[in-house]
Design a protein around this motif. Structure first.
Motif, PDB file in Angstrom:
ATOM      1  N   ARG A   1       5.966   7.492  12.519  1.00 29.17           N
ATOM      2  CA  ARG A   1       5.568   6.198  11.930  1.00 29.17           C
ATOM      3  C   ARG A   1       5.643   5.088  12.980  1.00 29.17           C
ATOM      4  O   ARG A   1       4.785   4.207  13.042  1.00 29.17           O
ATOM      5  CB  ARG A   1       6.467   5.863  10.730  1.00 29.17           C
ATOM      6  CG  ARG A   1       6.154   6.740   9.522  1.00 29.17           C
ATOM      7  CD  ARG A   1       7.286   6.728   8.519  1.00 29.17           C
ATOM      8  NE  ARG A   1       7.398   5.471   7.812  1.00 29.17           N
ATOM      9  CZ  ARG A   1       8.516   5.080   7.168  1.00 29.17           C
ATOM     10  NH1 ARG A   1       9.588   5.841   7.161  1.00 29.17           N
ATOM     11  NH2 ARG A   1       8.544   3.935   6.529  1.00 29.17           N
TER      12      ARG A   1
ATOM     13  N   CYS B   1       2.102   9.901   9.318  1.00 30.91           N
ATOM     14  CA  CYS B   1       0.823   9.418   9.882  1.00 30.91           C
ATOM     15  C   CYS B   1       0.178   8.416   8.924  1.00 30.91           C
ATOM     16  O   CYS B   1       0.614   8.266   7.779  1.00 30.91           O
ATOM     17  CB  CYS B   1      -0.131  10.589  10.096  1.00 30.91           C
ATOM     18  SG  CYS B   1       0.536  11.809  11.232  1.00 30.91           S
ATOM     19  N   LEU B   2      -0.889   7.773   9.380  1.00 30.34           N
ATOM     20  CA  LEU B   2      -1.599   6.812   8.530  1.00 30.34           C
ATOM     21  C   LEU B   2      -2.666   7.529   7.717  1.00 30.34           C
ATOM     22  O   LEU B   2      -3.374   8.401   8.242  1.00 30.34           O
ATOM     23  CB  LEU B   2      -2.263   5.726   9.385  1.00 30.34           C
ATOM     24  CG  LEU B   2      -1.333   4.791  10.155  1.00 30.34           C
ATOM     25  CD1 LEU B   2      -2.143   3.718  10.871  1.00 30.34           C
ATOM     26  CD2 LEU B   2      -0.299   4.139   9.243  1.00 30.34           C
ATOM     27  N   VAL B   3      -2.815   7.151   6.453  1.00 32.60           N
ATOM     28  CA  VAL B   3      -3.890   7.716   5.635  1.00 32.60           C
ATOM     29  C   VAL B   3      -5.205   7.031   6.066  1.00 32.60           C
ATOM     30  O   VAL B   3      -5.170   5.959   6.686  1.00 32.60           O
ATOM     31  CB  VAL B   3      -3.623   7.551   4.109  1.00 32.60           C
ATOM     32  CG1 VAL B   3      -2.280   8.129   3.713  1.00 32.60           C
ATOM     33  CG2 VAL B   3      -3.722   6.121   3.678  1.00 32.60           C
TER      34      VAL B   3
ATOM     35  N   GLN C   1      -8.894  -2.039   9.276  1.00 34.03           N
ATOM     36  CA  GLN C   1      -8.451  -2.539   7.963  1.00 34.03           C
ATOM     37  C   GLN C   1      -8.447  -4.072   7.958  1.00 34.03           C
ATOM     38  O   GLN C   1      -8.833  -4.700   6.972  1.00 34.03           O
ATOM     39  CB  GLN C   1      -7.059  -2.010   7.631  1.00 34.03           C
ATOM     40  CG  GLN C   1      -7.000  -0.517   7.386  1.00 34.03           C
ATOM     41  CD  GLN C   1      -5.591  -0.002   7.110  1.00 34.03           C
ATOM     42  OE1 GLN C   1      -4.680  -0.763   6.797  1.00 34.03           O
ATOM     43  NE2 GLN C   1      -5.412   1.299   7.238  1.00 34.03           N
TER      44      GLN C   1
ATOM     45  N   ASP D   1       9.330  10.785   4.662  1.00 38.31           N
ATOM     46  CA  ASP D   1       8.941  10.160   5.930  1.00 38.31           C
ATOM     47  C   ASP D   1      10.060   9.331   6.554  1.00 38.31           C
ATOM     48  O   ASP D   1       9.840   8.583   7.493  1.00 38.31           O
ATOM     49  CB  ASP D   1       7.654   9.334   5.754  1.00 38.31           C
ATOM     50  CG  ASP D   1       7.799   8.203   4.744  1.00 38.31           C
ATOM     51  OD1 ASP D   1       8.857   8.101   4.106  1.00 38.31           O
ATOM     52  OD2 ASP D   1       6.840   7.419   4.613  1.00 38.31           O
TER      53      ASP D   1
ATOM     54  N   VAL E   1      -7.136   3.255   1.855  1.00 41.24           N
ATOM     55  CA  VAL E   1      -6.346   2.048   1.594  1.00 41.24           C
ATOM     56  C   VAL E   1      -7.216   0.812   1.379  1.00 41.24           C
ATOM     57  O   VAL E   1      -6.894  -0.034   0.552  1.00 41.24           O
ATOM     58  CB  VAL E   1      -5.304   1.772   2.708  1.00 41.24           C
ATOM     59  CG1 VAL E   1      -4.046   2.556   2.493  1.00 41.24           C
ATOM     60  CG2 VAL E   1      -5.846   1.998   4.070  1.00 41.24           C
TER      61      VAL E   1
ATOM     62  N   ARG F   1      -3.001  -2.129   8.561  1.00 39.81           N
ATOM     63  CA  ARG F   1      -2.225  -1.397   9.564  1.00 39.81           C
ATOM     64  C   ARG F   1      -3.112  -0.964  10.730  1.00 39.81           C
ATOM     65  O   ARG F   1      -2.614  -0.362  11.681  1.00 39.81           O
ATOM     66  CB  ARG F   1      -1.635  -0.152   8.929  1.00 39.81           C
ATOM     67  CG  ARG F   1      -0.157  -0.284   8.555  1.00 39.81           C
ATOM     68  CD  ARG F   1       0.209   1.006   7.889  1.00 39.81           C
ATOM     69  NE  ARG F   1       1.570   1.358   7.888  1.00 39.81           N
ATOM     70  CZ  ARG F   1       2.394   1.174   6.856  1.00 39.81           C
ATOM     71  NH1 ARG F   1       2.013   0.516   5.805  1.00 39.81           N
ATOM     72  NH2 ARG F   1       3.619   1.631   6.909  1.00 39.81           N
TER      73      ARG F   1
ATOM     74  N   THR G   1       0.833  -1.206   0.000  1.00 36.57           N
ATOM     75  CA  THR G   1       0.000   0.000   0.000  1.00 36.57           C
ATOM     76  C   THR G   1       0.867   1.256   0.000  1.00 36.57           C
ATOM     77  O   THR G   1       0.504   2.263  -0.603  1.00 36.57           O
ATOM     78  CB  THR G   1      -0.977  -0.003   1.199  1.00 36.57           C
ATOM     79  OG1 THR G   1      -0.293  -0.473   2.358  1.00 36.57           O
ATOM     80  CG2 THR G   1      -2.173  -0.870   0.924  1.00 36.57           C
ATOM     81  N   GLY G   2       2.045   1.177   0.653  1.00 41.25           N
ATOM     82  CA  GLY G   2       2.955   2.328   0.651  1.00 41.25           C
ATOM     83  C   GLY G   2       3.390   2.658  -0.778  1.00 41.25           C
ATOM     84  O   GLY G   2       3.341   3.815  -1.207  1.00 41.25           O
TER      85      GLY G   2
ATOM     86  N   PHE H   1      -0.233  -3.613   4.814  1.00 37.01           N
ATOM     87  CA  PHE H   1      -1.695  -3.634   5.007  1.00 37.01           C
ATOM     88  C   PHE H   1      -2.073  -5.014   5.545  1.00 37.01           C
ATOM     89  O   PHE H   1      -1.561  -6.003   5.032  1.00 37.01           O
ATOM     90  CB  PHE H   1      -2.411  -3.387   3.672  1.00 37.01           C
ATOM     91  CG  PHE H   1      -3.926  -3.390   3.782  1.00 37.01           C
ATOM     92  CD1 PHE H   1      -4.626  -2.206   3.931  1.00 37.01           C
ATOM     93  CD2 PHE H   1      -4.644  -4.588   3.760  1.00 37.01           C
ATOM     94  CE1 PHE H   1      -6.013  -2.208   4.048  1.00 37.01           C
ATOM     95  CE2 PHE H   1      -6.023  -4.593   3.892  1.00 37.01           C
ATOM     96  CZ  PHE H   1      -6.711  -3.393   4.022  1.00 37.01           C
TER      97      PHE H   1
HETATM   98  P1  AMP Z   1       5.239   2.156   3.876  1.00 40.09           P
HETATM   99  O1  AMP Z   1       5.943   2.309   2.560  1.00 40.09           O
HETATM  100  O2  AMP Z   1       4.509   0.863   4.003  1.00 40.09           O
HETATM  101  O3  AMP Z   1       6.143   2.439   5.043  1.00 40.09           O
HETATM  102  O4  AMP Z   1       4.092   3.269   3.908  1.00 40.09           O
HETATM  103  C1  AMP Z   1       4.419   4.633   3.792  1.00 40.09           C
HETATM  104  C2  AMP Z   1       3.256   5.479   4.276  1.00 40.09           C
HETATM  105  O5  AMP Z   1       2.095   5.215   3.487  1.00 40.09           O
HETATM  106  C3  AMP Z   1       2.802   5.222   5.701  1.00 40.09           C
HETATM  107  O6  AMP Z   1       3.582   5.897   6.660  1.00 40.09           O
HETATM  108  C4  AMP Z   1       1.375   5.744   5.660  1.00 40.09           C
HETATM  109  O7  AMP Z   1       1.336   7.154   5.654  1.00 40.09           O
HETATM  110  C5  AMP Z   1       0.919   5.272   4.283  1.00 40.09           C
HETATM  111  N1  AMP Z   1       0.348   3.914   4.334  1.00 40.09           N
HETATM  112  C6  AMP Z   1       0.825   2.794   3.736  1.00 40.09           C
HETATM  113  N2  AMP Z   1       0.037   1.750   3.985  1.00 40.09           N
HETATM  114  C7  AMP Z   1      -0.952   2.204   4.789  1.00 40.09           C
HETATM  115  C8  AMP Z   1      -2.067   1.588   5.415  1.00 40.09           C
HETATM  116  N3  AMP Z   1      -2.333   0.286   5.276  1.00 40.09           N
HETATM  117  N4  AMP Z   1      -2.889   2.381   6.163  1.00 40.09           N
HETATM  118  C9  AMP Z   1      -2.672   3.695   6.313  1.00 40.09           C
HETATM  119  N5  AMP Z   1      -1.620   4.329   5.775  1.00 40.09           N
HETATM  120  C10 AMP Z   1      -0.765   3.598   5.004  1.00 40.09           C
END
Ligand code: AMP
Length: 210
Positions: free
Chosen positions: A150, A57-59, A92, A141, A64, A88, A31-32, A86
């Motif tokens: 995070r 932060c989380l979206v 979800q 981030d 997602v 997270r 998802t990122g 995912f």
């Molecule tokens: P990652 O690459 O998995 O570290 O994700 C980078 C950023 O994307 C996270 O810090 C969140 O802001 C957002 N993100 C990714 N996956 C999710 C998820 N399942 N729920 C909410 N935010 C997400």
């Protein structure tokens, strides 16, 4: 094979998911990565997510969950998928269970990579240094402040997801502090056991629970 990889940021989920994708020929649904692609493409979802992501932060769950639902319904995910990043939040995880349940499907395994926090911070600092040394751009981030946010989000929102799967007896834990190859081997071993158990379940000798 339907898998979830859990673990804090920097735990190695991306690396291990990429290896699982090669081994099992199933898509890696990060998802990122998808959100970063949406930011890059300046889609409405991407534009809305950018500031949230940059802060660490989380979206919102709805965003997602919608993305994942589309990916899971795609033809290339028919034989399975690896969810990387995912679910997270417990909401979800519940939405995922609903999506799969509607198709009479379930997860084969949820693998949690356990790492200690001091090591994580050192890893991320090394990643930033390496990127800068190569003339690359550091992820917004990955700055110390955003990374701490995070980690906090992980503790507050994602740690309960591990507990959610532990209750359902699908959670498997791997030492994410081990060298990358050793982590891969540990995951392979777990999955061989999981595949055997699921096969037995399908043959009617077991309830298929792993
Ligand atoms: P990652 O690459 O998995 O570290 O994700 C980078 C950023 O994307 C996270 O810090 C969140 O802001 C957002 N993100 C990714 N996956 C999710 C998820 N399942 N729920 C909410 N935010 C997400």
């Amino acid at each position: 094979m339907r898998l979830v990889l859990l673990g804090p940021p920097g735990a190695g989920k991306g690396t291990q998911s990429a290896r699982l994708k090669e081994k099992y020929h199933i898509p890696q649904l990060s998802t990122g990565d998808m959100l970063r692609a949406a930011v890059e493409a300046a889609t409405p979802a991407g534009l809305a997510a950018k500031a949230i992501m940059d802060k660490g932060c989380l979206v919102p769950d709805e965003t997602v969950v919608g993305i994942v639902a589309d990916c899971i319904a795609a033809p290339d995910a028919k034989a399975g998928f690896i969810l990387d990043g995912f679910p997270r939040t417990v909401r979800q995880a519940e939405a995922l269970a609903k999506m799969l349940g509607a198709k009479n499907l379930d997860l084969d395994a949820v693998i949690e990579l356990k790492v200690d926090e001091a090591a994580l911070l050192a890893r991320i600092a090394a990643r930033v240094k390496e990127t800068l040394a190569c003339g690359g751009t550091v992820r917004a981030d990955d700055t110390p402040v955003a990374f701490k946010t995070r980690l906090d989000a992980y503790h507050a929102e994602t740690a309960p997801v591990a507990a959610y799967y532990a209750k359902k007896a699908v959670l498997k834990t791997v030492d994410g502090m081990a060298p990358v190859e050793a982590v891969t081997r540990a995951i392979d071993q777990l999955l061989e056991g999981a595949v055997r158990t699921v096969r037995l379940g399908r043959e009617g000798h077991h309830d298929g629970t792993i």
